[in-house]
Design an enzyme around this catalytic site. Structure first.
Site, PDB file in Angstrom:
ATOM      1  N   ASN A 142       0.819  -1.210   0.000  1.00 53.71           N
ATOM      2  CA  ASN A 142       0.000   0.000   0.000  1.00 53.71           C
ATOM      3  C   ASN A 142       0.866   1.280   0.000  1.00 53.71           C
ATOM      4  OD1 ASN A 142      -2.221   1.587   0.019  1.00 53.71           O
ATOM      5  ND2 ASN A 142      -2.995   0.909   2.006  1.00 53.71           N
TER       6      ASN A 142
ATOM      7  N   HIS B  34     -14.565  -5.067  11.434  1.00 55.36           N
ATOM      8  CA  HIS B  34     -14.037  -3.749  11.796  1.00 55.36           C
ATOM      9  C   HIS B  34     -15.151  -2.769  12.060  1.00 55.36           C
ATOM     10  CE1 HIS B  34     -10.614  -5.715  10.149  1.00 55.36           C
ATOM     11  NE2 HIS B  34      -9.840  -4.744  10.527  1.00 55.36           N
TER      12      HIS B  34
ATOM     13  N   ARG C 248     -13.259  -5.746  15.921  1.00 57.08           N
ATOM     14  CA  ARG C 248     -12.300  -4.694  16.256  1.00 57.08           C
ATOM     15  C   ARG C 248     -13.060  -3.387  16.377  1.00 57.08           C
ATOM     16  NH1 ARG C 248      -7.519  -2.386  12.369  1.00 57.08           N
ATOM     17  NH2 ARG C 248      -9.191  -0.969  11.747  1.00 57.08           N
TER      18      ARG C 248
ATOM     19  N   TYR D  63      -6.642   6.854  12.970  1.00 58.03           N
ATOM     20  CA  TYR D  63      -6.572   5.609  12.225  1.00 58.03           C
ATOM     21  C   TYR D  63      -7.841   4.777  12.449  1.00 58.03           C
ATOM     22  CZ  TYR D  63      -6.203   0.860  11.172  1.00 58.03           C
ATOM     23  OH  TYR D  63      -6.520  -0.362  10.689  1.00 58.03           O
TER      24      TYR D  63
ATOM     25  N   ASP E 228      -6.591  -1.653  17.603  1.00 58.28           N
ATOM     26  CA  ASP E 228      -5.319  -1.420  16.919  1.00 58.28           C
ATOM     27  C   ASP E 228      -4.777  -0.055  17.328  1.00 58.28           C
ATOM     28  OD1 ASP E 228      -4.303  -1.854  13.403  1.00 58.28           O
ATOM     29  OD2 ASP E 228      -3.172  -1.273  15.206  1.00 58.28           O
TER      30      ASP E 228
ATOM     31  N   HIS F 231      -1.917   1.041  16.407  1.00 59.68           N
ATOM     32  CA  HIS F 231      -1.294   1.457  15.145  1.00 59.68           C
ATOM     33  C   HIS F 231       0.031   2.191  15.345  1.00 59.68           C
ATOM     34  CE1 HIS F 231      -1.605   2.272  10.755  1.00 59.68           C
ATOM     35  NE2 HIS F 231      -2.366   1.191  10.828  1.00 59.68           N
TER      36      HIS F 231
ATOM     37  N   GLU G 114      -3.219  -4.283  19.458  1.00 55.19           N
ATOM     38  CA  GLU G 114      -2.319  -4.479  18.312  1.00 55.19           C
ATOM     39  C   GLU G 114      -1.392  -3.290  18.100  1.00 55.19           C
ATOM     40  OE1 GLU G 114      -4.524  -4.987  14.702  1.00 55.19           O
ATOM     41  OE2 GLU G 114      -2.780  -4.630  13.453  1.00 55.19           O
TER      42      GLU G 114
ATOM     43  N   GLU H 135       2.098  -6.970  11.239  1.00 56.97           N
ATOM     44  CA  GLU H 135       1.617  -6.785   9.860  1.00 56.97           C
ATOM     45  C   GLU H 135       2.657  -6.092   8.992  1.00 56.97           C
ATOM     46  OE1 GLU H 135      -1.885  -4.441  10.762  1.00 56.97           O
ATOM     47  OE2 GLU H 135      -0.978  -2.749   9.726  1.00 56.97           O
TER      48      GLU H 135
ATOM     49  N   ARG I 203       1.174 -11.211  13.478  1.00 55.64           N
ATOM     50  CA  ARG I 203       0.231 -10.708  12.460  1.00 55.64           C
ATOM     51  C   ARG I 203       0.759 -10.829  11.030  1.00 55.64           C
ATOM     52  NH1 ARG I 203      -4.147  -8.860  11.774  1.00 55.64           N
ATOM     53  NH2 ARG I 203      -3.924  -6.612  11.500  1.00 55.64           N
TER      54      ARG I 203
ATOM     55  N   HIS J 222      -2.817 -10.496   9.105  1.00 62.05           N
ATOM     56  CA  HIS J 222      -3.305  -9.213   8.593  1.00 62.05           C
ATOM     57  C   HIS J 222      -4.269  -9.491   7.426  1.00 62.05           C
ATOM     58  CE1 HIS J 222      -1.916  -5.160   6.629  1.00 62.05           C
ATOM     59  NE2 HIS J 222      -2.983  -4.977   7.371  1.00 62.05           N
TER      60      HIS J 222
ATOM     61  N   ASP K 256      -6.227  -3.497   1.659  1.00 53.40           N
ATOM     62  CA  ASP K 256      -5.115  -3.301   0.726  1.00 53.40           C
ATOM     63  C   ASP K 256      -4.312  -4.570   0.517  1.00 53.40           C
ATOM     64  OD1 ASP K 256      -4.697  -1.867   3.480  1.00 53.40           O
ATOM     65  OD2 ASP K 256      -2.740  -2.698   2.965  1.00 53.40           O
TER      66      ASP K 256
ATOM     67  N   GLU L  65      -7.904 -11.520  10.238  1.00 51.72           N
ATOM     68  CA  GLU L  65      -8.537 -10.219  10.000  1.00 51.72           C
ATOM     69  C   GLU L  65      -9.342 -10.284   8.709  1.00 51.72           C
ATOM     70  OE1 GLU L  65      -5.818  -6.978   9.690  1.00 51.72           O
ATOM     71  OE2 GLU L  65      -7.407  -5.479   9.492  1.00 51.72           O
TER      72      GLU L  65
ATOM     73  N   TRP M 279       2.175   6.915  11.914  1.00 53.17           N
ATOM     74  CA  TRP M 279       0.733   6.976  11.540  1.00 53.17           C
ATOM     75  C   TRP M 279       0.051   5.670  11.930  1.00 53.17           C
ATOM     76  CZ3 TRP M 279      -1.828   3.772   7.928  1.00 53.17           C
ATOM     77  CH2 TRP M 279      -3.187   4.085   7.775  1.00 53.17           C
TER      78      TRP M 279
HETATM   79  O1  LIG Z   1      -4.676  -3.846  11.256  1.00 47.55           O
HETATM   80  C1  LIG Z   1      -4.974  -3.295  10.189  1.00 47.55           C
HETATM   81  O2  LIG Z   1      -5.795  -3.742   9.361  1.00 47.55           O
HETATM   82  C2  LIG Z   1      -4.335  -1.982   9.848  1.00 47.55           C
HETATM   83  O3  LIG Z   1      -3.155  -1.810  10.535  1.00 47.55           O
HETATM   84  C3  LIG Z   1      -4.281  -1.782   8.368  1.00 47.55           C
HETATM   85  O4  LIG Z   1      -5.475  -1.183   7.987  1.00 47.55           O
HETATM   86  C4  LIG Z   1      -3.129  -0.930   7.873  1.00 47.55           C
HETATM   87  O5  LIG Z   1      -3.307   0.401   8.325  1.00 47.55           O
HETATM   88  C5  LIG Z   1      -3.125  -0.961   6.361  1.00 47.55           C
HETATM   89  O6  LIG Z   1      -3.028  -2.299   5.942  1.00 47.55           O
HETATM   90  C6  LIG Z   1      -1.977  -0.150   5.802  1.00 47.55           C
HETATM   91  O7  LIG Z   1      -1.980  -0.222   4.400  1.00 47.55           O
HETATM   92 MG   LIG Z   2      -3.002  -3.054  12.176  1.00 43.65          MG
END
Ligand SMILES: O=C(O)[C@@H](O)[C@@H](O)[C@H](O)[C@H](O)CO
Ligand SMILES: [Mg+2]
Length: 403
Positions: free
Chosen positions: A37, A122, A147, A159, A210, A212, A236, A262, A283, A312, A316, A339, A403
């Protein structure tokens, strides 16, 4: 069985995807996801310019030898671009091998270890009440694990809170959009979110969150401790994981289960975390961790330390990754959870697949191979559109933050 051709297909049905399609002299083809991504064309070029010429004429059945050739032969080992490219080759070759055997891929891995693959959905919302509504909607839809991500008072964007409901696409602009961040506001808000959800949902469903990569280790320890009454399935990416030792500090302060990985692309990124039992779930998944061949090695190491998988599965990662991951998930002995961020209808149309959802589980299907194909004519109707992930800056002084 000789590899006669390998083509990189870049398309954008709802979002950008990179797919490798390998063709053989016996007419069998296989596909693998190579999507990274925000850096898609880097992997596309790595494949078409540097990997594909080395594949032509090779025996498609020699999956391990080709993996070692691409990993060691590159000299410059590891990294998300290299390992996503290797993953695409590996996934396509496993797809071909299973098709040649006339078997669903999981049978080549060792058969089913469970009846289905438990997934998490989600739920997200602009505030606690909207997020709670979404959580209850997912529970109503049959999800056993959900989640929850919500907007944070005083922050414009965070996020995990997207425009849609069933899917979330963070790569939203031709140049990186800028979000603002305050760990203090987030730390005050998040325990309230889960207190409210547990008050209305009860404790029969798994809840996940998450972070993040946004907290320091001690902040992560503070959040994990504050979330303990709400019994999360996992917290996470609590802190950036380049320093695997940082998780030792988190572990000292909380029993909330930790998930990470991830963004990892080889076993070396998580070896210390697993061997020191600093995490509970790994992950890593097929597309970014070198394919099925390498992901099995990570899972086998994790099994020695009772660390479970939690692949993960964001939007994307293409259906080709999801399809392969589900065959891995239904086989792997130390499975944890998968996920499942649903793809858009356009994406599903470009990638017809045999996996399906029912009662909070995904099932890979019985089609020979990993069960996912690409409709190239339809893919061609969705040309690549540059899109970046956002960047994050601290709200009070603009310092660049994870991020
Ligand atoms: O746990 C998750 O799904 C995230 O961390 C993702 O949405 C992540 O932000 C994206 O895969 C980034 O491209
Ligand atoms: Mg994540």
């Amino acid at each position: 069985m000789k590899i006669t051709n390998a083509r990189v297909i870049v398309c954008s049905p709802g979002r950008n995807f990179v797919t490798l399609k390998i063709e053989t002299d016996q007419g069998l083809t296989g596909i693998g996801d190579a999507t990274l991504n925000g850096r898609e064309l880097a992997v596309a070029a790595y494949l078409s310019e540097h990997v594909v010429p080395c594949l032509i004429g090779r025996d498609a059945q020699q999956i391990e030898d080709i993996w070692q050739y691409l990993y060691k032969g590159a000299y410059w080992r590891r990294g998300p671009v290299t390992m996503s490219a290797i993953a695409a080759v590996d996934t396509a070759l496993w797809d071909i091998k299973a098709k040649a055997a006339g078997l669903p891929l999981y049978q080549l891995l060792g058969g089913k270890s469970r009846t289905g693959v438990m997934v998490y959905g989600h739920a997200n919302g602009s505030d606690i009440e909207h997020t709670l509504d979404e959580v209850l909607r997912y529970a109503e839809a049959g999800y056993k694990a959900i989640r929850a991500q919500s907007g944070v008072p005083g922050l414009e964007k965070v996020y995990g809170v997207g425009k849609g409901t069933l899917f979330y696409e963070p790569a939203d602009a031709d140049l990186p959009s800028e979000h603002d961040w305050s760990s203090e506001k987030y730390l005050r808000h998040t325990p309230r979110l889960f207190e409210r959800i547990r008050e209305k949902l009860g404790f029969e469903h798994h809840l996940l969150h998450d972070v993040h990569h946004r907290l320091t280790p001690i902040e992560a320890g503070r959040l994990g401790k504050a979330l303990e009454p709400f019994q999360l399935f996992w917290m996470e990416d609590a802190t950036p994981a380049e320093n695997q030792q940082a998780f030792r500090l988190i572990r000292q302060h909380t029993t909330t289960p930790l998930a990470v990985g991830e963004v990892f692309n080889t076993i070396w990124d998580c070896k210390e975390l697993i061997e020191n039992q600093l995490i509970d779930y790994i992950r890593s998944t097929v597309v970014h961790a070198g394919g099925i061949t390498h992901l099995r090695r990570i899972a086998d190491l994790a099994a020695l330390y009772q660390v479970r998988t939690g692949c993960h599965g964001a939007t994307d990662l293409s259906p080709a990754c999801m399809g392969a991951a589900l065959h891995f998930d239904i086989w792997v002995p130390n499975f944890g959870i998968q996920e499942y961020m649903r793809h858009t209808e356009e994406t599903d149309a470009v990638f017809p697949h045999s996996y399906h959802f029912a009662d909070g589980m995904l099932y890979p299907g019985e089609t020979p191979g990993h069960g996912v194909e690409i409709d190239e004519a339809l893919a061609a109707k969705y040309p690549y559109q540059r899109a970046y992930l956002p960047v994050n800056r601290l709200q009070h002084d603009g310092t660049l933050h994870s991020w």
